[in-house]
Design an enzyme around this catalytic site. Structure first.
Site, short mmCIF file in Angstrom:
data_model
loop_
_atom_site.label_atom_id
_atom_site.label_comp_id
_atom_site.label_asym_id
_atom_site.label_seq_id
_atom_site.Cartn_x
_atom_site.Cartn_y
_atom_site.Cartn_z
N GLY A 95 -3.19 -4.13 8.82
CA GLY A 95 -2.39 -5.15 9.90
C GLY A 95 -1.65 -6.28 9.45
O GLY A 95 -1.54 -7.13 10.46
N ASP B 264 -4.38 3.71 -1.94
CA ASP B 264 -5.67 4.04 -1.03
C ASP B 264 -6.10 5.57 -1.24
O ASP B 264 -5.30 6.34 -0.89
CB ASP B 264 -4.90 3.76 0.42
N HIS C 82 -1.25 -1.31 -4.20
CA HIS C 82 -2.41 -0.88 -3.61
C HIS C 82 -2.37 0.62 -3.59
O HIS C 82 -1.66 1.13 -2.55
CB HIS C 82 -2.60 -1.72 -2.23
N ASP D 271 -6.73 -6.36 4.15
CA ASP D 271 -6.18 -5.02 4.22
C ASP D 271 -6.21 -4.74 5.55
O ASP D 271 -7.43 -4.09 6.11
CB ASP D 271 -7.03 -4.18 3.27
N HIS E 72 -8.07 1.22 -4.27
CA HIS E 72 -9.25 0.99 -3.03
C HIS E 72 -9.88 2.14 -2.84
O HIS E 72 -9.13 3.16 -2.09
CB HIS E 72 -8.28 0.48 -1.94
N GLY F 168 -8.69 4.20 7.03
CA GLY F 168 -8.29 5.36 7.40
C GLY F 168 -6.93 5.70 7.49
O GLY F 168 -6.27 6.79 7.03
N MET G 62 -8.52 8.14 -0.21
CA MET G 62 -9.23 8.62 0.60
C MET G 62 -9.84 10.24 0.55
O MET G 62 -9.04 10.85 -0.06
CB MET G 62 -8.53 8.70 2.08
N GLY H 206 1.30 -2.52 4.04
CA GLY H 206 1.86 -1.03 4.06
C GLY H 206 2.92 -0.92 4.97
O GLY H 206 4.09 -0.99 4.35
N SER H 207 2.61 -0.71 6.28
CA SER H 207 3.87 -0.41 7.17
C SER H 207 4.86 -2.00 7.20
O SER H 207 6.01 -1.43 7.18
CB SER H 207 3.19 -0.14 8.52
N GLY I 64 -2.72 3.86 7.93
CA GLY I 64 -1.79 2.51 8.05
C GLY I 64 -1.53 2.30 9.56
O GLY I 64 -1.55 3.14 10.27
N SER J 106 0.71 -1.34 -0.08
CA SER J 106 0.10 -0.23 0.06
C SER J 106 0.85 1.19 0.01
O SER J 106 1.55 1.45 0.81
CB SER J 106 -0.82 -0.04 1.34
N MET K 102 -11.62 -5.54 4.93
CA MET K 102 -11.01 -4.97 5.91
C MET K 102 -10.60 -5.46 7.34
O MET K 102 -11.53 -6.01 7.86
CB MET K 102 -11.67 -3.48 6.19
N MET L 65 -12.08 4.59 -0.79
CA MET L 65 -12.50 4.83 0.85
C MET L 65 -13.23 6.37 0.28
O MET L 65 -12.83 7.23 0.83
CB MET L 65 -11.57 4.97 1.51
C1 DX5 Z 1 -6.17 1.63 5.69
C2 DX5 Z 1 -5.78 1.32 4.19
C3 DX5 Z 1 -4.65 0.08 4.12
C4 DX5 Z 1 -3.43 0.58 4.76
C5 DX5 Z 1 -2.85 -0.68 5.44
O1 DX5 Z 1 -7.38 2.31 5.60
O2 DX5 Z 1 -6.77 0.66 3.49
O3 DX5 Z 1 -4.62 -0.28 2.97
O4 DX5 Z 1 -2.57 1.25 4.17
O5 DX5 Z 1 -1.52 -0.35 6.20
P1 DX5 Z 1 -1.12 -1.41 7.19
O6 DX5 Z 1 -0.40 -2.61 6.17
O7 DX5 Z 1 0.16 -0.49 7.54
O8 DX5 Z 1 -2.03 -1.54 8.11
ZN ZN Z 2 -6.36 -0.06 1.43
#
Ligand code: DX5
Ligand code: ZN
Length: 224
Positions: free
Chosen positions: A184, A36, A34, A182, A67, A148, A38, A204-205, A150, A9, A143, A69
């Site tokens: 954690g 995101d 990916h 998606d 994605h 919202g 928002m 992501g992280s 990461g 992400s 999800m 949102m």
């Molecule tokens: C959250 C996003 C995710 C996020 C995941 O709203 O949709 O895609 O970036 O980040 P990690 O992998 O750090 O949870």
């Molecule tokens: Zn996402």
């Protein structure tokens, strides 16, 4: 078992050097990017819109996984399709508050552009709510955090939903359906997520905070 695909992400990336990051992710073995999106309303933060996908599109052969949102997703589909998104996923909650048929209409609109489509459910939405549109879907996005931000912790109750989604996909003869998780995802929980039946892991992280992205992606991809 379906092949595991890793979708880093770019929410966790440094936006000032996005182009370089995209190329690096491809070199490091990512399977898709990916993105995101928002809008500051469906979720608090504002990230980027279709222009970002348009700019990164020429830099990679990897599929762009948008994605969304956002509220009123139907209004944005043409922009993301034109920008070169390969798959667009929209939230059940954003659609359902407009009308009962809005999700189905939005998925059909995405497909009318020749783009793959997906439906997303938040941790508190039963996956059964999107069973009626399963036949239309290329991907189910579950999800495992509230969208919202990461870097949040995986909500363990989602594991059962993955199994339900995979069982239902198989029951309707869609065993090839991509199920994406998606939020954690870590090297510690990827194996269990995989065994539950998800085959696309957003990270992501876990990817961006690691010292060696290629090694982390490879480990995520081969968990057993
Ligand atoms: C959250 C996003 C995710 C996020 C995941 O709203 O949709 O895609 O970036 O980040 P990690 O992998 O750090 O949870
Ligand atoms: Zn996402």
């Amino acid at each position: 078992m379906l092949k595991t695909k890793i979708a880093p992400s770019i929410l966790s990336a440094d936006f000032s050097v996005m182009g370089e990051t995209i190329k690096k992710l491809e070199q490091c073995g990512a399977d898709m990017i990916h993105c995101d999106v928002m809008d500051g309303s469906f979720v608090e933060p504002i990230t980027f819109g279709a222009q970002m996908l348009k700019n990164i599109r020429p830099l990679t052969k990897l599929p762009l996984d948008a994605h969304l949102m956002i509220e009123h997703p139907k209004t944005q589909i043409k922009f993301f399709a034109d920008a070169g998104a390969d798959i667009i996923t929209v939230h059940y909650k954003a659609c359902n508050k407009i009308s009962d048929s809005y999700l189905k209409e939005t998925l059909e609109l995405i497909k009318s552009y020749g783009v793959k489509c997906g439906a997303v459910v938040n941790p508190d939405v039963p996956v059964e709510n999107i069973f009626p549109v399963f036949p239309l879907l290329d991907m189910v996005l579950l999800m495992s955090v509230y969208p919202g931000y990461g870097g949040q912790k995986f909500i363990p109750e989602v594991m059962e939903k993955i199994k339900k989604a995979r069982d239902y996909a198989e029951a309707i003869g869609r065993s090839e359906l991509d199920i994406e998780i998606d939020g954690g995802v870590t090297l510690g929980n990827a194996a269990e997520i995989r065994r539950a039946g998800a085959n696309v892991l957003v990270a992501g992280s876990t990817v961006f905070n690691s010292a060696d992205m290629a090694d982390t992606i490879s480990k995520l991809k081969t968990v057993k």
